[in-house]
Every structure is written in structure tokens, then in C-alpha cells.
Design a protein around this motif. Structure first.
Motif, PDB file in Angstrom:
ATOM      1  N   LYS A 196      -2.449  -2.103 -20.440  1.00 40.42           N
ATOM      2  CA  LYS A 196      -1.827  -1.180 -19.490  1.00 40.42           C
ATOM      3  C   LYS A 196      -2.777  -0.795 -18.369  1.00 40.42           C
ATOM      4  CE  LYS A 196       1.673   0.785 -22.558  1.00 40.42           C
ATOM      5  NZ  LYS A 196       2.230   2.034 -23.168  1.00 40.42           N
ATOM      6  N   GLU A 197      -4.051  -0.632 -18.699  1.00 44.20           N
ATOM      7  CA  GLU A 197      -5.039  -0.305 -17.679  1.00 44.20           C
ATOM      8  C   GLU A 197      -5.223  -1.474 -16.717  1.00 44.20           C
ATOM      9  OE1 GLU A 197      -8.007   1.815 -15.542  1.00 44.20           O
ATOM     10  OE2 GLU A 197      -6.274   2.344 -16.759  1.00 44.20           O
ATOM     11  N   MET A 198      -5.215  -2.698 -17.241  1.00 40.93           N
ATOM     12  CA  MET A 198      -5.333  -3.879 -16.392  1.00 40.93           C
ATOM     13  C   MET A 198      -4.133  -3.992 -15.447  1.00 40.93           C
ATOM     14  SD  MET A 198      -8.231  -5.354 -17.023  1.00 40.93           S
ATOM     15  CE  MET A 198      -8.819  -3.645 -17.121  1.00 40.93           C
ATOM     16  N   GLN A 199      -2.943  -3.691 -15.967  1.00 42.28           N
ATOM     17  CA  GLN A 199      -1.752  -3.688 -15.121  1.00 42.28           C
ATOM     18  C   GLN A 199      -1.888  -2.650 -14.005  1.00 42.28           C
ATOM     19  OE1 GLN A 199       1.267  -2.859 -18.044  1.00 42.28           O
ATOM     20  NE2 GLN A 199       1.876  -5.003 -18.214  1.00 42.28           N
ATOM     21  N   ARG A 200      -2.355  -1.470 -14.362  1.00 37.05           N
ATOM     22  CA  ARG A 200      -2.491  -0.382 -13.396  1.00 37.05           C
ATOM     23  C   ARG A 200      -3.481  -0.745 -12.303  1.00 37.05           C
ATOM     24  NH1 ARG A 200      -5.457   3.879 -11.961  1.00 37.05           N
ATOM     25  NH2 ARG A 200      -7.133   3.358 -13.408  1.00 37.05           N
ATOM     26  N   MET A 201      -4.616  -1.320 -12.680  1.00 33.40           N
ATOM     27  CA  MET A 201      -5.632  -1.690 -11.712  1.00 33.40           C
ATOM     28  C   MET A 201      -5.135  -2.807 -10.795  1.00 33.40           C
ATOM     29  SD  MET A 201      -8.006   0.451 -12.357  1.00 33.40           S
ATOM     30  CE  MET A 201      -9.514  -0.115 -11.603  1.00 33.40           C
ATOM     31  N   TYR A 202      -4.446  -3.753 -11.367  1.00 31.13           N
ATOM     32  CA  TYR A 202      -3.907  -4.857 -10.560  1.00 31.13           C
ATOM     33  C   TYR A 202      -2.907  -4.346  -9.519  1.00 31.13           C
ATOM     34  CZ  TYR A 202      -1.220  -8.974  -9.247  1.00 31.13           C
ATOM     35  OH  TYR A 202      -0.564  -9.945  -8.524  1.00 31.13           O
ATOM     36  N   LEU A 203      -1.999  -3.490  -9.945  1.00 26.53           N
ATOM     37  CA  LEU A 203      -1.000  -2.953  -9.020  1.00 26.53           C
ATOM     38  C   LEU A 203      -1.656  -2.071  -7.951  1.00 26.53           C
ATOM     39  CD1 LEU A 203       1.935  -2.185 -11.467  1.00 26.53           C
ATOM     40  CD2 LEU A 203       1.731  -4.096  -9.858  1.00 26.53           C
ATOM     41  N   LYS A 204      -2.752  -1.432  -8.291  1.00 28.50           N
ATOM     42  CA  LYS A 204      -3.501  -0.659  -7.295  1.00 28.50           C
ATOM     43  C   LYS A 204      -4.109  -1.595  -6.252  1.00 28.50           C
ATOM     44  CE  LYS A 204      -6.832   3.112  -6.873  1.00 28.50           C
ATOM     45  NZ  LYS A 204      -7.713   4.056  -7.609  1.00 28.50           N
ATOM     46  N   THR A 205      -4.599  -2.742  -6.717  1.00 30.78           N
ATOM     47  CA  THR A 205      -5.112  -3.758  -5.795  1.00 30.78           C
ATOM     48  C   THR A 205      -4.013  -4.222  -4.845  1.00 30.78           C
ATOM     49  OG1 THR A 205      -6.903  -4.617  -7.190  1.00 30.78           O
ATOM     50  CG2 THR A 205      -5.897  -6.168  -5.659  1.00 30.78           C
ATOM     51  N   VAL A 206      -2.834  -4.505  -5.406  1.00 29.25           N
ATOM     52  CA  VAL A 206      -1.709  -4.943  -4.580  1.00 29.25           C
ATOM     53  C   VAL A 206      -1.397  -3.896  -3.509  1.00 29.25           C
ATOM     54  CG1 VAL A 206       0.766  -5.486  -4.566  1.00 29.25           C
ATOM     55  CG2 VAL A 206      -0.704  -6.377  -6.390  1.00 29.25           C
ATOM     56  N   ARG A 207      -1.343  -2.638  -3.923  1.00 27.84           N
ATOM     57  CA  ARG A 207      -1.029  -1.558  -2.980  1.00 27.84           C
ATOM     58  C   ARG A 207      -2.074  -1.470  -1.871  1.00 27.84           C
ATOM     59  NH1 ARG A 207      -0.494   0.910   0.599  1.00 27.84           N
ATOM     60  NH2 ARG A 207       0.374   2.989   0.991  1.00 27.84           N
ATOM     61  N   ASN A 208      -3.326  -1.648  -2.201  1.00 29.04           N
ATOM     62  CA  ASN A 208      -4.395  -1.560  -1.205  1.00 29.04           C
ATOM     63  C   ASN A 208      -4.348  -2.685  -0.175  1.00 29.04           C
ATOM     64  OD1 ASN A 208      -5.479   0.762  -2.314  1.00 29.04           O
ATOM     65  ND2 ASN A 208      -6.995  -0.329  -3.552  1.00 29.04           N
ATOM     66  N   LEU A 209      -3.687  -3.779  -0.528  1.00 28.11           N
ATOM     67  CA  LEU A 209      -3.586  -4.921   0.378  1.00 28.11           C
ATOM     68  C   LEU A 209      -2.390  -4.817   1.313  1.00 28.11           C
ATOM     69  CD1 LEU A 209      -4.328  -7.769  -2.201  1.00 28.11           C
ATOM     70  CD2 LEU A 209      -5.898  -6.878  -0.467  1.00 28.11           C
ATOM     71  N   MET A 210      -1.610  -3.729   1.170  1.00 26.84           N
ATOM     72  CA  MET A 210      -0.366  -3.595   1.911  1.00 26.84           C
ATOM     73  C   MET A 210      -0.347  -2.397   2.850  1.00 26.84           C
ATOM     74  SD  MET A 210       2.295  -4.412  -1.221  1.00 26.84           S
ATOM     75  CE  MET A 210       3.762  -4.269  -0.176  1.00 26.84           C
ATOM     76  N   SER A 211       0.417  -2.550   3.930  1.00 26.07           N
ATOM     77  CA  SER A 211       0.760  -1.432   4.801  1.00 26.07           C
ATOM     78  C   SER A 211       2.216  -1.074   4.512  1.00 26.07           C
ATOM     79  CB  SER A 211       0.603  -1.832   6.272  1.00 26.07           C
ATOM     80  OG  SER A 211       1.601  -2.786   6.632  1.00 26.07           O
TER      81      SER A 211
END
Length: 213
Positions: A145-160
Motif C-alpha cells: 500500500k505504501e508503494m502504491q501511495r508513493m507511485y501515485l504521488k510520483t504520477v501527481r507530481n508529473l502532472m499539471s
């Protein structure tokens, strides 16, 4: 539906993918055969060609690019700035070997997509693409679950606010993906799978487009 017992799958292992891409790199080195695209990829490419028919000079990042087949397909179809990311060193080596030999205008780097700070330095993209990468992260055996959370945070940071996130899943249903991504993303649309075998494919694959909330 993704079952909890599947979390121990080999697909969540870097060693598994390194072994796979070692073999593919050897094949490419010996025969100069470019990695082939898969059957699902064409639906995304066709959708992008329709959505961006008047402007293909856009920034696209492929998360978990593997052997680079999606990136190569984008390049052939005239899309602009392309970057691939993968945590498998052998996948990155294979992709960059093809890029060099085919003179594609793109690059691929080795990076763990759960490393939020390092990934944030990549910048902002018009399109963030994931085909099976969130699935693989969901199958890591530790701190899933933590890996999922970190990955989705990465995705969000790459987006406007104007960016889109295209995700293809072979494990999660549409409803499950919408729920899993609901804290940061909202579903924009579903990319249609049509054709002779569409009924069967739709049972196995989900392709959704999300935007930032």
C-alpha cells in the motif's frame, strides 16, 4: 479483480524483469529486431492520434517503459518529446540501444518510480502513461500500500491541471481503479476497445484516462 494473494507474483520483482530484458537485449544485439508492440497498445495510440490530430508536439512520459515499444510507436506517429522510465537496468539498456540504432528523438533512464523526490525532478508532462506498472507495484511483496501511495504521488507530481494520466490495468476493474486513485485523480474517460475480439479483451483489460482533482 485483483486478489490479495496475487501480491506475491513474480511480476513485482525487479530481478524477474531484469532477466526478461537480458534475453531481449541479447536478441536485439544479435538480430537488430525492434521490440514489438502488444495488442492493447494500438487502442491507446489510435485514441491519442484522434485527440491530438492537430498538435503532436507534446511532452509524454512512459512509466515502466520496458523495452520501449510504446515510445517507438509514438515516435513513428509523429509525437514530440518522449521520455521512458524503468527500474530495470536491462530494460533501459535495451530501449536506449534501439533509440541509438534507430535515431529516435527520445531517451530512457533508470529510476524507481516510488522514489518521489528523484522523479519530481523530471518536470511536468502533458501525458503520463502507465501500462501495467501500477499492477506490478501492487504485486510487490513488501509495503504494498505504501508503494502504491508513493507511485501515485510520483504520477501527481508529473502532472499539471491540464495533463492526463492514461493507465492500462490487467488486474484492476474500472471501479477499483477509480476508487484507488480517488484521493488525487478523477476519471476523465475510458478508452474504448473495439473490434473482433473486443468483448473478450474488455473482460481482461481496463484503459482509463484520469485528470488531477
Amino acid at each position: 479483480m485483483f486478489k490479495k494473494e496475487d501480491y506475491t507474483s513474480q511480476y513485482g520483482s525487479k530481478e524477474f524483469w531484469n532477466e526478461i530484458y537480458t534475453k531481449e537485449l541479447e536478441i536485439f544485439t544479435d538480430s537488430d529486431v525492434t521490440p514489438k508492440k502488444d495488442g492493447v497498445q494500438k487502442y491507446i495510440i489510435n485514441w491519442l492520434l484522434h485527440q491530438y490530430k492537430n498538435n503532436r508536439d507534446i511532452h509524454i512520459i512512459d512509466l515502466g517503459c520496458g523495452a520501449g515499444a510504446f515510445l517507438f510507436d509514438l515516435a513513428i506517429n509523429g509525437f514530440g518529446t518522449l521520455i521512458g522510465i524503468d527500474y530495470s537496468r536491462n530494460a533501459v539498456a535495451l530501449t536506449n540501444s534501439v533509440i541509438q540504432k534507430k535515431s529516435y528523438d527520445m531517451y530512457c533512464i533508470e529510476l524507481d518510480l516510488t522514489n518521489v523526490m528523484e522523479c519530481k525532478r523530471l518536470g511536468i508532462f502533458d501525458i503520463v502513461h502507465d501500462k501495467g506498472t501500477f499492477d506490478d507495484i501492487s504485486q510487490r511483496t513488501e509495503n504494498t500500500k505504501e508503494m502504491q501511495r508513493m507511485y501515485l504521488k510520483t504520477v501527481r507530481n508529473l502532472m499539471s491541471k491540464e495533463s492526463i494520466f492514461i493507465i492500462t490495468s490487467f488486474c484492476w476493474t474500472e471501479d477499483e481503479l477509480v476508487q484507488l486513485l480517488s484521493k488525487q485523480f478523477v476519471k476523465d474517460c475510458k478508452i474504448p476497445i473495439t473490434g473482433k475480439f473486443s468483448k473478450d479483451i474488455n473482460k481482461l483489460v481496463t484503459i482509463l484516462v484520469f485528470r488531477v482533482k
